[in-house]
Design a protein around this motif. Sequence first.
Motif, PDB file in Angstrom:
ATOM      1  N   LEU A  43       0.784  -1.225   0.000  1.00 50.47           N
ATOM      2  CA  LEU A  43       0.000   0.000   0.000  1.00 50.47           C
ATOM      3  C   LEU A  43       0.820   1.280   0.000  1.00 50.47           C
ATOM      4  N   VAL A  44       2.135   1.192   0.193  1.00 48.51           N
ATOM      5  CA  VAL A  44       2.930   2.415   0.317  1.00 48.51           C
ATOM      6  C   VAL A  44       2.922   3.207  -0.976  1.00 48.51           C
ATOM      7  N   PRO A  45       2.969   4.502  -0.840  1.00 45.73           N
ATOM      8  CA  PRO A  45       2.952   5.261   0.395  1.00 45.73           C
ATOM      9  C   PRO A  45       1.560   5.289   1.017  1.00 45.73           C
ATOM     10  N   VAL A  46       1.542   5.354   2.331  1.00 52.55           N
ATOM     11  CA  VAL A  46       0.296   5.474   3.081  1.00 52.55           C
ATOM     12  C   VAL A  46       0.393   6.739   3.917  1.00 52.55           C
ATOM     13  N   THR A  47      -0.641   7.566   3.856  1.00 48.31           N
ATOM     14  CA  THR A  47      -0.645   8.781   4.664  1.00 48.31           C
ATOM     15  C   THR A  47      -1.744   8.710   5.707  1.00 48.31           C
ATOM     16  N   PHE A  48      -1.432   9.284   6.857  1.00 49.64           N
ATOM     17  CA  PHE A  48      -2.376   9.422   7.960  1.00 49.64           C
ATOM     18  C   PHE A  48      -2.472  10.901   8.301  1.00 49.64           C
ATOM     19  N   VAL A  49      -3.663  11.361   8.596  1.00 48.34           N
ATOM     20  CA  VAL A  49      -3.886  12.726   9.071  1.00 48.34           C
ATOM     21  C   VAL A  49      -4.570  12.626  10.420  1.00 48.34           C
ATOM     22  N   ASP A  50      -3.959  13.226  11.420  1.00 47.56           N
ATOM     23  CA  ASP A  50      -4.481  13.188  12.790  1.00 47.56           C
ATOM     24  C   ASP A  50      -4.769  11.758  13.251  1.00 47.56           C
ATOM     25  N   GLY A  51      -3.890  10.823  12.851  1.00 44.30           N
ATOM     26  CA  GLY A  51      -3.981   9.442  13.307  1.00 44.30           C
ATOM     27  C   GLY A  51      -4.932   8.555  12.527  1.00 44.30           C
ATOM     28  N   THR A  52      -5.619   9.095  11.522  1.00 44.88           N
ATOM     29  CA  THR A  52      -6.559   8.314  10.722  1.00 44.88           C
ATOM     30  C   THR A  52      -6.006   8.151   9.314  1.00 44.88           C
ATOM     31  N   GLN A  53      -6.080   6.922   8.786  1.00 43.69           N
ATOM     32  CA  GLN A  53      -5.573   6.700   7.436  1.00 43.69           C
ATOM     33  C   GLN A  53      -6.312   7.598   6.458  1.00 43.69           C
ATOM     34  N   HIS A  54      -5.528   8.272   5.618  1.00 40.99           N
ATOM     35  CA  HIS A  54      -6.075   9.266   4.695  1.00 40.99           C
ATOM     36  C   HIS A  54      -6.003   8.781   3.249  1.00 40.99           C
ATOM     37  N   ASP A  55      -4.859   8.336   2.805  1.00 39.52           N
ATOM     38  CA  ASP A  55      -4.643   7.908   1.422  1.00 39.52           C
ATOM     39  C   ASP A  55      -3.617   6.794   1.381  1.00 39.52           C
ATOM     40  N   TYR A  56      -3.588   6.103   0.248  1.00 41.69           N
ATOM     41  CA  TYR A  56      -2.478   5.204  -0.050  1.00 41.69           C
ATOM     42  C   TYR A  56      -2.227   5.262  -1.548  1.00 41.69           C
ATOM     43  N   TRP A  57      -1.036   4.909  -1.944  1.00 43.02           N
ATOM     44  CA  TRP A  57      -0.491   4.942  -3.297  1.00 43.02           C
ATOM     45  C   TRP A  57      -0.271   6.356  -3.810  1.00 43.02           C
ATOM     46  N   ARG A  58      -1.259   7.193  -3.766  1.00 47.40           N
ATOM     47  CA  ARG A  58      -1.123   8.564  -4.272  1.00 47.40           C
ATOM     48  C   ARG A  58      -1.706   9.538  -3.258  1.00 47.40           C
ATOM     49  N   VAL A  59      -1.190  10.760  -3.264  1.00 47.21           N
ATOM     50  CA  VAL A  59      -1.710  11.807  -2.385  1.00 47.21           C
ATOM     51  C   VAL A  59      -2.251  12.919  -3.268  1.00 47.21           C
ATOM     52  N   ASP A  60      -3.514  13.234  -3.080  1.00 45.99           N
ATOM     53  CA  ASP A  60      -4.145  14.331  -3.801  1.00 45.99           C
ATOM     54  C   ASP A  60      -3.938  15.603  -2.980  1.00 45.99           C
ATOM     55  N   PRO A  61      -3.233  16.594  -3.524  1.00 44.59           N
ATOM     56  CA  PRO A  61      -2.930  17.792  -2.731  1.00 44.59           C
ATOM     57  C   PRO A  61      -4.183  18.525  -2.240  1.00 44.59           C
ATOM     58  N   ALA A  62      -5.205  18.618  -3.067  1.00 45.71           N
ATOM     59  CA  ALA A  62      -6.435  19.321  -2.655  1.00 45.71           C
ATOM     60  C   ALA A  62      -7.124  18.573  -1.525  1.00 45.71           C
ATOM     61  N   ARG A  63      -7.148  17.267  -1.620  1.00 42.67           N
ATOM     62  CA  ARG A  63      -7.781  16.463  -0.562  1.00 42.67           C
ATOM     63  C   ARG A  63      -6.999  16.571   0.751  1.00 42.67           C
ATOM     64  N   LEU A  64      -5.669  16.595   0.654  1.00 41.08           N
ATOM     65  CA  LEU A  64      -4.842  16.741   1.846  1.00 41.08           C
ATOM     66  C   LEU A  64      -5.048  18.121   2.471  1.00 41.08           C
ATOM     67  N   ARG A  65      -5.085  19.160   1.643  1.00 39.87           N
ATOM     68  CA  ARG A  65      -5.342  20.515   2.167  1.00 39.87           C
ATOM     69  C   ARG A  65      -6.688  20.552   2.891  1.00 39.87           C
ATOM     70  N   ALA A  66      -7.705  19.950   2.303  1.00 38.38           N
ATOM     71  CA  ALA A  66      -9.039  19.945   2.908  1.00 38.38           C
ATOM     72  C   ALA A  66      -9.017  19.223   4.257  1.00 38.38           C
ATOM     73  N   ALA A  67      -8.293  18.125   4.340  1.00 43.86           N
ATOM     74  CA  ALA A  67      -8.210  17.372   5.594  1.00 43.86           C
ATOM     75  C   ALA A  67      -7.490  18.162   6.684  1.00 43.86           C
ATOM     76  N   LEU A  68      -6.571  19.005   6.285  1.00 41.50           N
ATOM     77  CA  LEU A  68      -5.800  19.787   7.248  1.00 41.50           C
ATOM     78  C   LEU A  68      -6.420  21.151   7.541  1.00 41.50           C
ATOM     79  N   GLY A  69      -7.439  21.500   6.767  1.00 42.76           N
ATOM     80  CA  GLY A  69      -8.071  22.811   6.915  1.00 42.76           C
ATOM     81  C   GLY A  69      -8.883  22.953   8.194  1.00 42.76           C
ATOM     82  N   PRO A  70      -9.442  24.156   8.379  1.00 39.17           N
ATOM     83  CA  PRO A  70     -10.211  24.432   9.613  1.00 39.17           C
ATOM     84  C   PRO A  70     -11.470  23.629   9.741  1.00 39.17           C
TER      85      PRO A  70
END
Length: 81
Positions: A54-81
């Motif tokens: 599954l690598v790469p695997v990303t987690f945001v705030d301890g919850t699995q967010h993505d694997y294989w690819r990271v979508d920048p817009a989706r990551l920004r949204a997850a980190l947003g307010p």
Amino acid sequence: MSEAPRVEIFTRVGCHLCEDALAIVRDVCAELGERYAETDIDADPELADRFTDLVPVTFVDGTQHDYWRVDPARLRAALGP
């Protein structure tokens, strides 16, 4: 005591998808002033067993967010307010 990184990315050496995903994570986190941590799964047999295909695997705030690819817009949204 410093605040823990909000984003964690699990990678492995020689993985081109990992290199691409790490660049996106690095850029988005820098843009938003967030911290990230990178972990090589091959340094930990349990992580290697869990995420081997599954690598790469990303987690945001301890919850699995993505694997294989990271979508920048989706990551920004997850980190947003």
